[in-house]
Design an enzyme around this catalytic site. Structure first.
Site, short mmCIF file in Angstrom:
data_model
loop_
_atom_site.label_atom_id
_atom_site.label_comp_id
_atom_site.label_asym_id
_atom_site.label_seq_id
_atom_site.Cartn_x
_atom_site.Cartn_y
_atom_site.Cartn_z
N GLU A 282 -58.88 6.85 23.07
CA GLU A 282 -57.93 6.07 23.87
C GLU A 282 -57.77 6.71 25.24
O GLU A 282 -57.68 7.93 25.35
CB GLU A 282 -56.53 6.02 23.22
CG GLU A 282 -56.39 5.19 21.98
CD GLU A 282 -54.94 5.18 21.48
OE1 GLU A 282 -54.03 5.48 22.29
OE2 GLU A 282 -54.73 4.87 20.30
N GLU A 336 -49.12 -5.66 24.76
CA GLU A 336 -48.59 -5.92 23.41
C GLU A 336 -47.07 -6.00 23.51
O GLU A 336 -46.37 -4.99 23.52
CB GLU A 336 -49.04 -4.83 22.45
CG GLU A 336 -50.55 -4.79 22.27
CD GLU A 336 -51.01 -3.64 21.39
OE1 GLU A 336 -50.89 -3.74 20.15
OE2 GLU A 336 -51.47 -2.63 21.95
N LYS A 339 -44.50 -4.08 20.98
CA LYS A 339 -44.56 -2.64 20.72
C LYS A 339 -43.22 -2.00 21.07
O LYS A 339 -42.61 -2.31 22.10
CB LYS A 339 -45.66 -1.97 21.55
CG LYS A 339 -47.06 -2.25 21.05
CD LYS A 339 -48.08 -1.32 21.67
CE LYS A 339 -48.03 0.06 21.04
NZ LYS A 339 -49.12 0.94 21.49
N GLU A 345 -45.43 1.21 27.17
CA GLU A 345 -46.16 0.96 25.93
C GLU A 345 -46.60 -0.49 25.79
O GLU A 345 -47.58 -0.78 25.11
CB GLU A 345 -45.29 1.34 24.72
CG GLU A 345 -45.15 2.82 24.47
CD GLU A 345 -46.44 3.44 23.94
OE1 GLU A 345 -47.23 2.71 23.30
OE2 GLU A 345 -46.67 4.63 24.16
#
Length: 398
Positions: A282, A336, A339, A345
């Site tokens: 990542e 997203e 999240k 995030e």
């Protein structure tokens, strides 16, 4: 060396000594390629997270990735809808065993076999599942019980693959966060925390035996927001900057991304695994953040990801490991929106839910209308994407 002379004596008599030598060398190369399992055959991949309620269906995502020429992805589970949608796409996928499954898998080998039978085997060979990530960021995290079960869980997953005759096709790994390191600056000082070594050593030993690389989640973004007063943002973004100098290795670093990778190599070297390759599982940069997350802007996200993509496509190594091409999965394919945690995030996505780009780093993306029209329409039992493949093949052979 008697076996060597015995093997080549017939070839010498026949005048084919060089032929025999070439045959043996080629056979060794072939054998090594058969035995080595790679979960990641390119240099650029993307993490396909799905903690959101506004994402396109997996079939559309497969088309988006093909249009962007992204050939490697990671998912954090083994969702059957995703695996079915990617059948025939040629995109290589690493699936994930959730952290919540590790305790049972570590104690009951049959659970690992059942998991592989249910979540991997039925989708092969149509879906190119090339790796299984067992847990995510276990060592160094707060749940010490998971530290203790990681190695046996990893071993049981690998043994399940062996039992099902899949261990020569699917790589087993376990990604780590930067929390496993005691120090990473300068890169040559990279070292693991003493507290995690009793668990890290046997894990690395097993990965060394089965030929798996060391996967690390490396985020210059996180390093920068934690210490913006001491880190040059251009160094974090891989823009022009003075960089840093590592006196021990006499190496210069002009970006933090490569420094983080080489710190991992240094840590591995200190525990006897200097030949183990490092893969970045990542990395990315948030396009939006909270007030205490400096640098989380669209401009910086575009700059980091554009520079990173250019760097990875060159297939070059790091200053400390120049002959090993850097491989990395970018976080993430989409924002997203569900999240938890800070705003950052939820804002790492390269693409919007309609398939258009979040910002320009060289991808075309799909127009909003295309994202709808290219969904997996069926034409006499074939999907549109399969029809496109067939057309390309026809033109290739005409």
């Amino acid at each position: 060396m008697e076996w060597y002379s015995a093997f080549f004596r017939p070839f010498k008599i026949m005048g084919f000594y060089s032929f025999g030598l070439c045959f043996l060398l080629l056979f060794n190369v072939f054998l090594s390629n058969v035995l080595m399992v790679h979960g990641f055959t390119g240099t650029y991949g993307v993490n396909y997270g799905r903690i959101a309620d506004n994402l396109p269906p997996p079939a559309t995502v497969a088309i988006l990735l093909r249009a962007a020429k992204i050939k490697n992805i990671r998912i954090y589970d083994a969702d059957h809808e995703v695996l079915k949608a990617f059948s025939g796409s040629g995109i290589e996928i690493i699936v994930g065993v959730g952290n919540e499954n590790l305790k049972d898998m570590s104690v009951y080998p049959d659970n690992a076999v059942s998991w592989v039978k249910e979540n991997v085997e039925p989708f092969l060979p149509g879906t190119s599942i090339t790796g299984i990530a067992v847990g995510n960021e276990i060592l160094g995290a707060t749940d010490v019980e998971l530290w203790e079960v990681l190695v046996p869980a990893v071993k049981n997953v690998y043994r399940a693959l062996e039992q099902l005759h899949l261990s020569d096709k699917i790589e087993v790994s376990s990604p780590h966060s930067e929390a496993v390191f005691a120090t990473t600056f300068p890169p040559s000082a990279g070292a693991f925390k003493e507290s995690i070594l009793p668990y890290m050593r046997p894990l690395l030993q097993f990965f060394s035996q089965i030929g798996s690389p060391f996967y690390i989640n490396a985020y210059p973004f996180l390093a920068y927001i934690n210490d913006p007063s001491h880190i040059n943002i251009n160094y974090a973004l891989a823009q022009r900057n003075p960089g840093i100098y590592d006196a021990k290795t006499n190496l210069h670093y002009d970006n933090m991304f490569e420094a983080q990778i080489d710190a991992a190599y240094a840590a591995l070297e200190k525990v006897g695994h200097s030949k183990m390759p490092v893969v970045v599982s990542e990395t990315g940069w948030a396009s939006r953040g909270d007030a205490n997350e400096p640098g989380a802007t669209i401009k910086n996200a575009q700059t980091y990801n554009k520079n990173l993509r250019k760097r990875l496509l060159k297939k070059k190594g790091t200053p400390y490991r120049p002959k090993i091409p850097v491989r990395a999965y970018i976080f993430a394919l989409f924002n997203e929106d569900l999240k938890p945690g800070p705003t950052s995030e939820r804002n790492f996505g390269l693409f919007k839910p309609d398939g258009s780009i979040s910002y320009n780093i060289g991808f075309k993306g799909l127009a909003p209308s295309s994202a709808h029209s290219l969904k997996d329409h069926r034409l006499g039992g074939f999907s549109l994407i399969h029809l496109i493949y067939a057309t390309i093949l026809v033109f290739h052979f005409i």
